[in-house]
Scaffold this active site. Structure first.
Site, PDB file in Angstrom:
ATOM      1  N   ASP A 195      -6.839  19.328 -14.976  1.00  0.00           N
ATOM      2  CA  ASP A 195      -7.167  18.002 -15.497  1.00  0.00           C
ATOM      3  C   ASP A 195      -6.841  18.020 -16.988  1.00  0.00           C
ATOM      4  O   ASP A 195      -7.523  18.657 -17.780  1.00  0.00           O
ATOM      5  CB  ASP A 195      -8.650  17.704 -15.249  1.00  0.00           C
ATOM      6  CG  ASP A 195      -9.057  16.297 -15.691  1.00  0.00           C
ATOM      7  OD1 ASP A 195      -8.361  15.707 -16.537  1.00  0.00           O
ATOM      8  OD2 ASP A 195     -10.107  15.802 -15.214  1.00  0.00           O
ATOM      9  N   TYR A 221     -15.681  17.452 -16.252  1.00  0.00           N
ATOM     10  CA  TYR A 221     -16.250  16.099 -16.274  1.00  0.00           C
ATOM     11  C   TYR A 221     -17.380  15.994 -15.235  1.00  0.00           C
ATOM     12  O   TYR A 221     -17.258  16.516 -14.133  1.00  0.00           O
ATOM     13  CB  TYR A 221     -15.122  15.109 -15.979  1.00  0.00           C
ATOM     14  CG  TYR A 221     -15.546  13.676 -15.829  1.00  0.00           C
ATOM     15  CD1 TYR A 221     -16.116  12.982 -16.886  1.00  0.00           C
ATOM     16  CD2 TYR A 221     -15.368  13.010 -14.626  1.00  0.00           C
ATOM     17  CE1 TYR A 221     -16.501  11.662 -16.741  1.00  0.00           C
ATOM     18  CE2 TYR A 221     -15.740  11.684 -14.476  1.00  0.00           C
ATOM     19  CZ  TYR A 221     -16.305  11.015 -15.539  1.00  0.00           C
ATOM     20  OH  TYR A 221     -16.681   9.707 -15.388  1.00  0.00           O
ATOM     21  N   ARG A 271       0.844  -1.199   0.000  1.00  0.00           N
ATOM     22  CA  ARG A 271       0.000   0.000   0.000  1.00  0.00           C
ATOM     23  C   ARG A 271       0.880   1.250   0.000  1.00  0.00           C
ATOM     24  O   ARG A 271       0.586   2.235  -0.644  1.00  0.00           O
ATOM     25  CB  ARG A 271      -0.958   0.008   1.201  1.00  0.00           C
ATOM     26  CG  ARG A 271      -1.728   1.330   1.333  1.00  0.00           C
ATOM     27  CD  ARG A 271      -3.036   1.207   2.098  1.00  0.00           C
ATOM     28  NE  ARG A 271      -2.925   0.516   3.365  1.00  0.00           N
ATOM     29  CZ  ARG A 271      -2.355   1.028   4.480  1.00  0.00           C
ATOM     30  NH1 ARG A 271      -1.859   2.238   4.486  1.00  0.00           N
ATOM     31  NH2 ARG A 271      -2.293   0.310   5.580  1.00  0.00           N
ATOM     32  N   LYS A 302      -7.890   6.640 -19.831  1.00  0.00           N
ATOM     33  CA  LYS A 302      -8.102   7.169 -21.165  1.00  0.00           C
ATOM     34  C   LYS A 302      -6.820   6.998 -21.999  1.00  0.00           C
ATOM     35  O   LYS A 302      -6.397   5.885 -22.228  1.00  0.00           O
ATOM     36  CB  LYS A 302      -8.583   8.614 -21.070  1.00  0.00           C
ATOM     37  CG  LYS A 302      -9.662   8.851 -19.989  1.00  0.00           C
ATOM     38  CD  LYS A 302     -10.963   8.134 -20.275  1.00  0.00           C
ATOM     39  CE  LYS A 302     -11.940   8.138 -19.092  1.00  0.00           C
ATOM     40  NZ  LYS A 302     -12.290   9.436 -18.521  1.00  0.00           N
TER      41      LYS A 302
END
Ligand SMILES: *Cc1c(COP(=O)(O)O)cnc(C)c1O
Length: 394
Positions: free
Chosen positions: A186, A113, A60, A211
């Site tokens: 972004d 978005y 982690r 993406k």
């Protein structure tokens, strides 16, 4: 077209993407010199001794496959630090939560978005009492009008999803600096290949690796890149210890593999998108095409200045009824109706038909027209793409 970040003078972008050269691969100490960073699935690593902390102790907090990808993405974006998350939204939410205190102030573009909009309005404003101003950030004056010394974060998405609107990153970076606010971009639609927001003054850059970075529609993930040591420490703490929100090794492996062909794919996406945009612009059933590479895009000059290419995303307004749009989409053979974008295959989305509750924005954000059609133009043969559209359009 080739893109070079001015932060990596020793290697050009294509070389960085492949990962060749001394900076490319970080072998595990004592292990074989893998040419391709291996997939480390182990959740735990043997401790060298009670007083000796090894670099990787628990996955982690640190995993060799993840660190290799984080380094690779940081180099591509021309930044000091990279972190990868379980999704693009995980990257965005962790960034916002680590940079903005409860009761803080965010200035956000009104064209983001739909998931980002929901995060801002429902979780950050609704839950954490964060004050949010949505403004039309195409004009930096609108940002300047609402930003002040209490502003913690200015947030934009450029080009934006799905309206393909741009923000002037350099001008907004100046405004953020005047108020000592963090500035996040972004940059998912451009990918690191066509835009380098850190070079233009942004403090934090975010990508949905789902993406273009992964590029093959088979991994969900997100990335954050920054030069700011304090922001990085905060983000890393949130990612690893606080929120436990990191990308799994197998997905890191897939994204690292995808990145090797990012430049080649982006060139093809752009070439095909430009051809499709020009085809649509000349078609009787198309009202308006939103593609930054077209001279008709109102921010074409800004795109030419701050991007090194126009990428593969476009949207257009269909001159017809919703039933006619539906028939058009059903008539397509190559363009697949579906959410997401940035994979090698062409996808088409009609927000008002496919995700109506996401389009049903509050008054705060920019309206998505009912007849808007969004396309992620893939890397298929462009003649087949044009033929598919010609056949399906009325
Ligand atoms: C898809 C997308 C996101 C969210 O990414 P996920 O990986 O789906 O969580 C954020 N911003 C933009 C611009 C996107 O297109």
């Amino acid at each position: 077209m080739t893109r070079d970040t001015n932060r990596s003078p020793e290697h050009r972008f294509r070389t960085l993407a492949v990962g060749s050269g001394p900076n490319g691969i970080r072998p595990v100490e004592g292990g074989p010199d893998d040419v391709i960073p291996p997939l480390h699935l182990s959740t735990t690593f043997e401790w060298a001794g009670s007083d000796e902390i090894t670099e990787h102790a628990y996955s982690r907090e640190s995993n060799p496959t993840r660190v290799a990808l984080e380094d690779q993405i940081a180099r591509l974006e021309g930044g000091e630090h990279g972190l990868v998350f379980a999704s693009g939204m995980a990257a965005i939410s962790t960034t916002m939560l680590s940079l903005v205190p409860p009761g803080g102030h965010i200035v956000s573009s009104d064209s983001v978005y739909s998931g980002t909009e929901k995060l801002l309005t429902e979780i950050l404003a609704g839950h954490f009492g964060i004050d949010i101003d949505f403004i039309d950030a195409r004009d930096p004056e609108n940002v300047a009008a609402v930003a002040d010394s209490d502003t913690d974060l200015i947030w934009v998405e450029t080009p934006s999803n799905p309206l393909i609107r741009l923000c002037d990153v350099r001008s907004i970076a100046d405004i953020a600096q005047d108020h000592n606010a963090a500035f996040g971009v972004d940059s998912t639609f451009a990918s690191p290949y066509f835009q380098a927001p850190l070079d233009l003054g942004a403090d934090v850059v975010v990508h949905s690796t789902t993406k273009y970075l992964n590029g093959h529609s088979d991994s969900t993930g997100g990335a954050v890149i920054t030069d700011d040591d304090a922001a990085f420490e905060n983000l890393a703490f949130s990612q690893q210890t606080g929120l436990g929100n990191m990308l799994a090794p197998f997905d890191c492996y897939l994204v690292a593999r995808g990145i090797k062909t990012l430049p080649t794919r982006m060139e093809d996406h752009e070439k095909n998108a430009m051809a499709v945009a020009r085809f649509l612009e000349d078609h009787d059933w198309v009202d308006r095409v939103h593609y930054p590479g077209l001279e008709s895009h109102p921010q074409h000059d800004l795109a030419a200045e701050q991007m090194s290419g126009y990428s593969g995303m476009l949207s257009f307004e269909f001159d017809g009824t919703l039933a006619e749009i539906e028939a058009f989409v059903e008539g397509l053979d190559i363009f697949t109706p579906g959410a997401s974008l940035g994979g090698v295959e062409s996808l088409i989305e009609v927000p008002s038909l496919m995700i109506p509750d996401e389009v049903d924005h509050g008054p705060a954000t920019a309206e998505v027209p009912e007849n808007l059609v969004r396309m992620s133009v893939g890397i298929e043969d462009v003649d087949d793409l044009r033929e598919d559209l010609r056949t399906a359009l009325p």
